[in-house]
Scaffold this motif. Structure first.
Motif, PDB file in Angstrom:
ATOM      1  N   VAL A 100     -29.457 -41.178   0.746  1.00  0.00           N
ATOM      2  CA  VAL A 100     -29.106 -40.893   2.147  1.00  0.00           C
ATOM      3  C   VAL A 100     -27.771 -40.177   2.217  1.00  0.00           C
ATOM      4  CG1 VAL A 100     -28.450 -41.936   4.371  1.00  0.00           C
ATOM      5  CG2 VAL A 100     -30.475 -42.750   3.151  1.00  0.00           C
ATOM      6  N   VAL A 101     -27.724 -39.163   3.081  1.00  0.00           N
ATOM      7  CA  VAL A 101     -26.501 -38.411   3.367  1.00  0.00           C
ATOM      8  C   VAL A 101     -26.211 -38.522   4.857  1.00  0.00           C
ATOM      9  CG1 VAL A 101     -25.451 -36.105   3.439  1.00  0.00           C
ATOM     10  CG2 VAL A 101     -26.901 -36.765   1.504  1.00  0.00           C
ATOM     11  N   VAL A 102     -24.954 -38.758   5.204  1.00  0.00           N
ATOM     12  CA  VAL A 102     -24.528 -38.767   6.600  1.00  0.00           C
ATOM     13  C   VAL A 102     -23.640 -37.558   6.845  1.00  0.00           C
ATOM     14  CG1 VAL A 102     -23.165 -39.986   8.346  1.00  0.00           C
ATOM     15  CG2 VAL A 102     -24.693 -41.275   6.832  1.00  0.00           C
ATOM     16  N   LEU A 103     -23.964 -36.788   7.873  1.00  0.00           N
ATOM     17  CA  LEU A 103     -23.159 -35.633   8.255  1.00  0.00           C
ATOM     18  C   LEU A 103     -22.312 -35.966   9.467  1.00  0.00           C
ATOM     19  CD1 LEU A 103     -25.753 -32.702   8.008  1.00  0.00           C
ATOM     20  CD2 LEU A 103     -24.195 -33.540   6.243  1.00  0.00           C
ATOM     21  N   ARG A 104     -21.060 -35.532   9.440  1.00  0.00           N
ATOM     22  CA  ARG A 104     -20.154 -35.674  10.574  1.00  0.00           C
ATOM     23  C   ARG A 104     -19.440 -34.338  10.806  1.00  0.00           C
ATOM     24  NH1 ARG A 104     -18.416 -41.103  11.659  1.00  0.00           N
ATOM     25  NH2 ARG A 104     -20.272 -42.426  11.516  1.00  0.00           N
TER      26      ARG A 104
END
Length: 386
Positions: free
Chosen positions: A233-237
């Motif tokens: 999982v990757v979280v983008l901000r």
């Protein structure tokens, strides 16, 4: 003097154009929202308000502006390779390690890097809902990576089971925007966890949290608290929304070190410029501005929802800094006509034909004064009031 216009249309140029990659020849560029300057010029207006691109209604933090001015004298210097100070500051803010942070020239760069690093052209594909943020489909198409999409439900909720049913061992990536654009719909992170568990372990799930700062409480909606459990999982901000740095282009991804290392090795050097890095560091320090932005957006969302509802519009519930709405039933005007009429009055919002929603419009939350100007202008357009 060289006549570039005639040269570009010459038989030689036409032949050379055919040597470009097929994906480039067929590529359709991203279409941004209209700028204030072009609407002022087009309609001869002295003042225009822009509520089209989901920008921060308060602008940029005074702390950021001061830091940028102080750093401007170093503009001739290259930034430090790998932006280690920013990686460390972001990591400290989020409670992760710096090795998990990949800064970029906006989160758009991280999306592009993930596609290029993970997806094999012509043989693998990605999953996304439809409509979705067009950068997912545009950059994937450029790399020869096919899209597999399912429509959002009529209420803009996510049909996770249908999307997961499209997955195969050749599914390289899956994109989920939470809160979603253009609707503002959001789901608790637990629903995304279940979606992740329904996919092949080889699929990287990219959760785009550009608007999560406005979905309260954030920990309910963000995947960051669950990141350690899911190595895929990757979280983008982004710093473009709540931090007000859209013009400086600064975003980041949070991911497990094995993947962050790959992106950091292949990304272009110095993609985060020196002033953007300094602005990001300053923005992370200004908790007062961040909190005030969240407050203004929450109150503005309520103001716009109430005003649009009073005008008979159908307003989609939103946990972002914008609202999707449809015109009153029986309205003689189309969404495009209303959009153009508002432009003539100096108010820019966003038509949604590019999202295959020709009957819908999206308005960003502005200041209380800007919201009132928009609502007054819309009332005049709908009621043919002068």
């Amino acid at each position: 003097m060289t006549q570039t216009s005639s040269a570009s249309s010459s038989p030689e140029s036409a032949c050379l154009q055919q040597t470009l990659r097929p994906q480039v020849q067929a590529f359709s560029a991203y279409v941004p929202g209209l700028s204030i300057a072009e609407i002022m010029e087009r309609h001869g207006l002295a003042q225009v308000i822009k509520l089209a691109s989901n920008e921060n209604p308060l602008g940029a933090s005074p702390v950021v502006m001061r830091r940028v001015r102080e750093s401007a004298g170093s503009a001739f210097r290259y930034p430090q390779a790998g932006t280690p100070r920013l990686r460390k500051a972001i990591a400290a803010k989020l409670g992760v390690t710096p090795e998990m942070i990949v800064p970029g020239n906006g989160s758009d760069e991280i999306i592009d890097l993930l596609i290029r690093v993970r997806a094999r052209p012509e043989s693998e594909h990605f999953l996304a809902f439809s409509p979705c943020f067009s950068i997912y489909t545009l950059q994937s198409a450029l790399q020869g990576v096919a899209a597999r999409q399912v429509p959002l439900n009529p209420d803009f909720s996510f049909p996770f089971e249908q999307l997961a049913s499209l997955a195969t061992p050749q599914t390289a990536l899956a994109f989920v925007t939470n809160p979603d654009n253009p609707s503002g719909h959001a789901v608790p992170a637990q629903a995304i966890c279940q979606f992740v568990e329904s996919l092949p372990h080889s699929c990287i799930v990219v959760v785009d949290e550009a608007y999560v700062d406005f979905a309260l409480p954030v920990e309910t909606y963000s995947m960051l608290p669950h990141l350690q459990k899911y190595p895929n999982v990757v979280v983008l901000r982004t710093f473009s929304k709540c931090y007000g740095l859209a013009g400086l282009r600064l975003g980041y991804g949070v991911m497990h070190p094995w993947l962050a290392d790959a992106l950091m090795r292949v990304r272009l050097p110095f993609s985060v410029n020196l002033l953007a890095e300094e602005a990001g560091l300053a923005a992370l320090e200004d908790d007062v501005f961040y909190a005030e932005t969240v407050r203004v957006v929450a109150e503005g969302r309520e103001q716009l929802t109430a005003g649009l509802t009073a005008l008979g519009c159908n307003v989609q519930p939103s946990l972002a800094n914008f609202l999707l709405f449809r015109l009153p039933a029986g309205c003689a005007l189309t969404a495009r006509q209303v959009f153009e009429a508002l432009l003539a009055r100096g108010v820019i919002i966003r038509p949604l034909e590019s999202y295959n929603l020709p009957d819908a419009l999206r308005v960003s939350v502005g200041t209380a004064e800007e919201n009132a100007v928009f609502l007054d202008a819309l009332e005049a357009v709908l009621g043919n009031r002068s």
